[in-house]
Scaffold this motif. Structure first.
Motif, mmCIF file in Angstrom:
data_model
loop_
_atom_site.group_PDB
_atom_site.id
_atom_site.type_symbol
_atom_site.label_atom_id
_atom_site.label_comp_id
_atom_site.label_asym_id
_atom_site.label_seq_id
_atom_site.Cartn_x
_atom_site.Cartn_y
_atom_site.Cartn_z
ATOM 1 N N GLN A 1 0.807 -1.216 0.000
ATOM 2 C CA GLN A 1 0.000 0.000 0.000
ATOM 3 C C GLN A 1 0.844 1.272 0.000
ATOM 4 O OE1 GLN A 1 -2.598 -0.866 3.270
ATOM 5 N NE2 GLN A 1 -4.084 -1.889 1.953
ATOM 6 N N ASN A 2 2.029 1.212 0.580
ATOM 7 C CA ASN A 2 2.793 2.450 0.767
ATOM 8 C C ASN A 2 3.939 2.694 -0.209
ATOM 9 O OD1 ASN A 2 1.125 3.027 2.931
ATOM 10 N ND2 ASN A 2 2.458 1.969 4.390
ATOM 11 N N ILE A 3 4.440 1.619 -0.823
ATOM 12 C CA ILE A 3 5.582 1.809 -1.719
ATOM 13 C C ILE A 3 5.074 2.227 -3.106
ATOM 14 C CG2 ILE A 3 7.506 0.654 -2.870
ATOM 15 C CD1 ILE A 3 7.596 -1.251 -0.444
ATOM 16 N N PRO A 4 5.622 3.301 -3.683
ATOM 17 C CA PRO A 4 5.170 3.724 -5.005
ATOM 18 C C PRO A 4 5.828 2.890 -6.110
ATOM 19 C CG PRO A 4 6.819 5.248 -4.177
ATOM 20 C CD PRO A 4 6.666 4.183 -3.134
ATOM 21 N N PHE A 5 5.462 1.618 -6.187
ATOM 22 C CA PHE A 5 6.147 0.730 -7.141
ATOM 23 C C PHE A 5 5.519 0.796 -8.536
ATOM 24 C CE2 PHE A 5 2.765 -1.678 -5.117
ATOM 25 C CZ PHE A 5 2.140 -2.274 -6.189
ATOM 26 N N LYS A 6 6.293 0.390 -9.530
ATOM 27 C CA LYS A 6 5.765 0.325 -10.900
ATOM 28 C C LYS A 6 5.371 -1.097 -11.267
ATOM 29 C CE LYS A 6 8.568 4.188 -12.518
ATOM 30 N NZ LYS A 6 9.839 4.197 -11.760
ATOM 31 N N ALA A 7 6.065 -2.061 -10.683
ATOM 32 C CA ALA A 7 5.751 -3.459 -10.975
ATOM 33 C C ALA A 7 5.897 -4.280 -9.707
ATOM 34 C CB ALA A 7 6.688 -3.997 -12.046
ATOM 35 N N LEU A 8 5.025 -5.244 -9.572
ATOM 36 C CA LEU A 8 5.086 -6.118 -8.411
ATOM 37 C C LEU A 8 5.268 -7.553 -8.893
ATOM 38 C CD1 LEU A 8 3.048 -5.885 -5.252
ATOM 39 C CD2 LEU A 8 3.007 -8.047 -6.425
ATOM 40 N N ALA B 1 -1.099 1.908 -13.692
ATOM 41 C CA ALA B 1 0.343 2.003 -13.902
ATOM 42 C C ALA B 1 1.092 0.882 -13.179
ATOM 43 C CB ALA B 1 0.860 3.354 -13.418
ATOM 44 N N HIS B 2 0.378 0.140 -12.331
ATOM 45 C CA HIS B 2 0.991 -1.003 -11.654
ATOM 46 C C HIS B 2 0.870 -2.246 -12.504
ATOM 47 C CE1 HIS B 2 -0.001 0.903 -7.548
ATOM 48 N NE2 HIS B 2 1.158 1.298 -8.004
ATOM 49 N N GLU B 3 1.962 -2.939 -12.688
ATOM 50 C CA GLU B 3 1.868 -4.234 -13.339
ATOM 51 C C GLU B 3 2.165 -5.309 -12.303
ATOM 52 O OE1 GLU B 3 2.222 -4.583 -17.902
ATOM 53 O OE2 GLU B 3 4.214 -4.614 -16.988
ATOM 54 N N ILE B 4 1.515 -6.456 -12.462
ATOM 55 C CA ILE B 4 1.840 -7.582 -11.584
ATOM 56 C C ILE B 4 2.406 -8.709 -12.440
ATOM 57 C CG2 ILE B 4 1.012 -9.230 -9.868
ATOM 58 C CD1 ILE B 4 -1.195 -7.453 -9.154
ATOM 59 N N TYR B 5 3.556 -9.203 -12.051
ATOM 60 C CA TYR B 5 4.136 -10.367 -12.721
ATOM 61 C C TYR B 5 4.057 -11.535 -11.758
ATOM 62 C CZ TYR B 5 6.242 -6.407 -15.160
ATOM 63 O OH TYR B 5 6.440 -5.222 -15.812
ATOM 64 N N ARG C 1 10.962 -2.598 -19.587
ATOM 65 C CA ARG C 1 9.868 -2.099 -20.405
ATOM 66 C C ARG C 1 8.933 -1.218 -19.577
ATOM 67 N NH1 ARG C 1 4.807 -4.214 -21.084
ATOM 68 N NH2 ARG C 1 3.805 -3.813 -23.093
ATOM 69 N N GLN C 2 8.619 -1.676 -18.367
ATOM 70 C CA GLN C 2 7.705 -0.949 -17.499
ATOM 71 C C GLN C 2 8.306 0.386 -17.047
ATOM 72 O OE1 GLN C 2 4.733 -1.352 -17.103
ATOM 73 N NE2 GLN C 2 4.055 -0.508 -15.148
ATOM 74 N N ARG C 3 9.613 0.386 -16.782
ATOM 75 C CA ARG C 3 10.265 1.642 -16.376
ATOM 76 C C ARG C 3 10.236 2.632 -17.535
ATOM 77 N NH1 ARG C 3 16.030 0.886 -13.913
ATOM 78 N NH2 ARG C 3 15.647 2.909 -12.964
ATOM 79 N N ARG C 4 10.469 2.135 -18.741
ATOM 80 C CA ARG C 4 10.447 3.011 -19.923
ATOM 81 C C ARG C 4 9.060 3.587 -20.145
ATOM 82 N NH1 ARG C 4 12.573 -0.438 -23.945
ATOM 83 N NH2 ARG C 4 14.737 -0.592 -23.332
ATOM 84 N N LEU C 5 8.046 2.722 -20.033
ATOM 85 C CA LEU C 5 6.662 3.182 -20.229
ATOM 86 C C LEU C 5 6.305 4.247 -19.203
ATOM 87 C CD1 LEU C 5 4.712 -0.134 -20.952
ATOM 88 C CD2 LEU C 5 5.157 1.745 -22.534
#
Ligand SMILES: Nc1nc2c(ncn2[C@@H]2O[C@H](COP(=O)(O)OP(=O)(O)O)[C@@H](O)[C@H]2O)c(=O)[nH]1
Ligand SMILES: [Mg+2]
Length: 308
Positions: free
Chosen positions: A121-128, A158-162, A300-304
């Motif tokens: 909930q608190n970390i501003p991540f781009k991908a999990l 903007a969050h992707e889950i792998y 890819r996600q960082r670039r996007l």
């Protein structure tokens, strides 16, 4: 990076780093939220650990797996930060930050589950990356963890889950445990849990880590060397099998096949040079083990995210 304990999170992060920095064990070891930042040109990893209050408890210039094991077992420590250069080629763009979250298990430790929820909930991540254990799908812990994730995630496209399906090497084709069928079951399991069209990547995190250690000329234990060679052996005639059953954007899969083709083409020309031939094999393993897939997805996600 999130998962119930022992799915292979720390192994996977170590593989991304190219060194055995985080403590790996078949028991709950990650009690703290650990932040690892890639900083170009910094030789060793600098570590700092923090109390609940946010105050620094200790710092260390040259962090090691032993130090991190000790910090993790210190009940006063809530958070650990590490900064250093990831020792991998090609190097990630500067500023990459990876988090290792404590995984809940058997509600044995309520604090772990709570820490994971807070982190998500608190970390501003781009991908999990959610790490599933291929040998132990659908345990109560896993289901609880996924539910927590589904409910805890802020609504943000903007969050992707792998979904990293780790320990895929534990499936035994001779016992009829087919990887493709297993992936299908995982898709069904994840969509039942509310995740539509999940990205699922079969991986072998430990072998990928050992391949990186070999490339970096780091010392390995006998079991590590034997696991590495066993994996090379088992996958030598089905290197593309794992990439084939991976669900990832077409551009990413195309790139993986291309990298593998190029490595194989080069391997004939260097067959007489033992060292180059071995390095080539390690790079191939990294490409088909799922490690390279996750690296390309992160890139890819960082670039996007930057182009927005
Ligand atoms: N067979 C197999 N074992 C693995 C793999 N990745 C990690 N492990 C092992 O699983 C155990 C737990 O790994 P760890 O990274 O500490 O898991 P974490 O609790 O999720 O951080 C260790 O004994 C690892 O060596 C894999 O791909 N295949
Ligand atoms: Mg761990």
């Amino acid at each position: 990076m999130a998962a119930p304990m022992s799915a292979g999170k720390s192994s996977f992060i170590n593989a991304l780093i190219g060194d055995e920095l985080l403590h790996v064990a078949n028991e709950a070891t990650t009690a703290c939220l650990t932040r690892v930042e890639h900083r170009k040109g910094v030789k060793s990893f600098r570590g700092a650990c923090y109390l609940d209050s946010g105050a620094v408890l200790a710092t260390q210039r040259d962090a090691s797996a032993e130090l991190l094991r000790d910090w993790n077992s210190d009940g006063r420590i809530k958070r650990i930060e590490l900064k250093g250069s990831f020792n991998v080629a090609p190097r990630p763009a500067s500023g990459l930050v990876v988090y290792d979250t404590p995984g809940p298990n058997n509600s044995q430790n309520e604090r772990h589950g709570q820490l994971m929820r807070e982190a998500v909930q608190n970390i501003p991540f781009k991908a999990l990356c959610y790490v599933l254990n291929a040998g132990q799908l659908g345990t109560v812990d896993d289901r609880a963890c996924l539910d927590m994730l589904g409910n805890g995630l802020p609504e943000d496209p903007a969050h992707e889950i792998y979904f990293v399906l780790n320990k895929i090497d534990l499936l035994d084709p001779e016992k009829g445990e087919d990887i493709g069928e297993h992936i299908e079951r995982v898709h069904k399991y994840l969509s039942d849990a509310g995740f539509r069209d999940p990205i699922v990547i079969p991986t072998i995190a430990d072998a990928a880590l050992y391949a990186r250690k070999a490339l970096n000329r780091l010392s390995m234990t006998r079991p590590q060397r034997s696991k590495l060679h066993q994996t090379l052996d088992e996958f030598s005639d089905r290197k593309r099998a794992l990439i084939h059953v991976t669900t990832a954007p077409a551009t990413v899969k195309k790139r993986l096949f291309k990298e593998l083709d190029e490595l194989e083409q080069r391997s004939d020309a260097i067959a007489s040079d033992e060292r180059l031939a071995e390095e080539n094999e390690m790079k191939q393993l990294i490409t088909y083990s799922g490690l390279r897939t996750v690296e390309l997805l992160i890139q890819r996600q960082r670039r996007l995210a930057e182009s927005k």
